[in-house]
Scaffold this motif. Structure first.
Motif, PDB file in Angstrom:
ATOM      1  N   SER A  10       9.356  -4.110  29.961  1.00  0.00           N
ATOM      2  CA  SER A  10      10.024  -2.981  29.317  1.00  0.00           C
ATOM      3  C   SER A  10      11.358  -3.467  28.785  1.00  0.00           C
ATOM      4  O   SER A  10      11.998  -4.322  29.392  1.00  0.00           O
ATOM      5  N   THR A  14      11.779   1.542  27.274  1.00  0.00           N
ATOM      6  CA  THR A  14      10.567   1.410  26.455  1.00  0.00           C
ATOM      7  C   THR A  14       9.645   0.339  27.030  1.00  0.00           C
ATOM      8  O   THR A  14      10.011  -0.827  27.132  1.00  0.00           O
ATOM      9  N   SER A  15       8.436   0.754  27.385  1.00  0.00           N
ATOM     10  CA  SER A  15       7.450  -0.198  27.885  1.00  0.00           C
ATOM     11  C   SER A  15       6.731  -0.837  26.706  1.00  0.00           C
ATOM     12  O   SER A  15       6.101  -0.145  25.917  1.00  0.00           O
ATOM     13  N   VAL A  16       6.850  -2.155  26.546  1.00  0.00           N
ATOM     14  CA  VAL A  16       6.127  -2.808  25.441  1.00  0.00           C
ATOM     15  C   VAL A  16       4.858  -3.501  25.944  1.00  0.00           C
ATOM     16  O   VAL A  16       3.917  -3.693  25.190  1.00  0.00           O
ATOM     17  N   GLY A  37       4.419  -6.272  16.323  1.00  0.00           N
ATOM     18  CA  GLY A  37       5.020  -5.406  17.325  1.00  0.00           C
ATOM     19  C   GLY A  37       4.157  -5.159  18.551  1.00  0.00           C
ATOM     20  O   GLY A  37       4.551  -4.422  19.460  1.00  0.00           O
ATOM     21  N   CYS A  38       2.977  -5.771  18.621  1.00  0.00           N
ATOM     22  CA  CYS A  38       2.068  -5.500  19.757  1.00  0.00           C
ATOM     23  C   CYS A  38       2.478  -6.258  21.017  1.00  0.00           C
ATOM     24  O   CYS A  38       1.917  -6.034  22.080  1.00  0.00           O
ATOM     25  N   GLY A  39       3.422  -7.191  20.887  1.00  0.00           N
ATOM     26  CA  GLY A  39       3.925  -7.863  22.095  1.00  0.00           C
ATOM     27  C   GLY A  39       3.535  -9.328  22.223  1.00  0.00           C
ATOM     28  O   GLY A  39       3.746  -9.937  23.271  1.00  0.00           O
ATOM     29  N   THR A  42       6.668 -11.555  22.798  1.00  0.00           N
ATOM     30  CA  THR A  42       7.248 -11.212  24.098  1.00  0.00           C
ATOM     31  C   THR A  42       6.433 -11.854  25.218  1.00  0.00           C
ATOM     32  O   THR A  42       6.987 -12.446  26.154  1.00  0.00           O
ATOM     33  N   ALA A 207      -0.678  -2.842  21.083  1.00  0.00           N
ATOM     34  CA  ALA A 207       0.351  -2.075  21.789  1.00  0.00           C
ATOM     35  C   ALA A 207       0.536  -2.557  23.232  1.00  0.00           C
ATOM     36  O   ALA A 207       0.590  -1.755  24.164  1.00  0.00           O
ATOM     37  N   GLY A 208       0.646  -3.853  23.414  1.00  0.00           N
ATOM     38  CA  GLY A 208       0.954  -4.407  24.734  1.00  0.00           C
ATOM     39  C   GLY A 208      -0.199  -4.421  25.713  1.00  0.00           C
ATOM     40  O   GLY A 208      -0.013  -4.691  26.895  1.00  0.00           O
TER      41      GLY A 208
END
Ligand code: ATP
Ligand code: MG
Length: 236
Positions: A10, A14-16, A37-39, A42, A207-208
């Motif tokens: 997160s 915001t939890s990613v 942006g889906c992670g 990260t 979405a993560g």
């Protein structure tokens, strides 16, 4: 092997990445794909140790490395933006991590020349990054990763700054490198062609979350849902 156990992330509230479990076997070429942006980055940065986990564990060769410094994890990250030192020669750039390690000159020289040989950079060792093409610069960045003899290479969209023709070449070169070194590679891209042609195993993220994991053929033939089908380019 590299294992992600209930890994979450997160940023503030915001939890990613809600929770990811994943096994990466030694020598595997694993590609993370998914929309912007889906992670993907990260997740890769957490594996590298450049980003803290909010929860879960990252286990490398049986050892919990979740809180270990990046340099201690035995992984080499290759960035999209090369991050070469402009004032140093190609030789100096590739040798840099070994000099930081305090290795002796002869050992450094052998490793730099071996890497340059694998990457077709032997004739460019005296040049500076500013005197190289984009593809050559990318190879220098990979050379700098190779000399450290990592347990795994982590690539974050390494080809996205290159033009289409060069991207095709570099795709083959990285696949070839994998065949030669047989080192684990984790490769982030949003390019379907790169994923389908390079991967032993594709991890489709949305979405993560992991939508599906499988070989290119498995995902192509048996996409679990429309999202995977769309991303992989399966006929519907
Ligand atoms: P792309 O394909 O565009 O590179 P990505 O899949 O690599 O996307 P990430 O960079 O991992 O995506 O980002 C995942 C989500 O986390 C995004 O919504 C992003 O805005 C958010 N994010 C990433 N880094 C931070 C940060 N330092 N602070 C806050 N939010 C962040
Ligand atoms: Mg990214």
């Amino acid at each position: 092997s590299i294992t992600l156990q209930k890994v979450s992330k997160s940023f503030g509230t915001t939890s990613v990445i809600p929770e990811i479990d994943l096994d990466i076997n030694d020598g595997e070429f694993v590609v993370f794909v998914g929309p912007s942006g889906c992670g993907k980055s990260t997740l890769l940065r957490m594996i590298a140790g450049l980003e803290d986990l909010s929860g879960g564990r990252i286990v490398i060769d049986g050892k919990d490395m979740s809180n270990e410094a990046p340099a201690k994890r035995g992984l080499s990250m290759v960035f999209q933006s090369y991050a070469l030192y402009p004032h140093m020669s190609v030789y100096g750039n590739i040798a840099f991590p070994l000099k930081m390690d305090g290795q002796d000159k002869a050992a450094i020289d052998k490793k730099v020349r071996d890497a340059a040989n694998i990457l077709n950079l032997t004739n460019y060792l005296d040049r500076r990054p500013g005197q190289l093409s984009g593809g050559q610069r990318q190879r220098v960045a990979i050379g700098r990763a190779i000399v450290r003899q990592p347990k795994a290479f982590l690539f974050d969209e390494p080809l996205s700054n290159l033009d289409a023709a060069l991207r095709g070449n570099m795709r083959l070169e990285i696949s070839d490198l994998h065949h030669q070194l047989k080192t684990t590679m984790i490769y982030v891209t949003h390019d379907q062609i790169e994923a389908m042609t390079m991967a032993d195993k594709i991890v489709v993220l949305n979405a993560g979350r992991i939508e599906q994991v499988g070989s290119p053929l498995e995902l192509y033939r048996n996409p679990r849902n429309l999202f995977v089908a769309g991303f992989i380019g399966s006929p519907r």
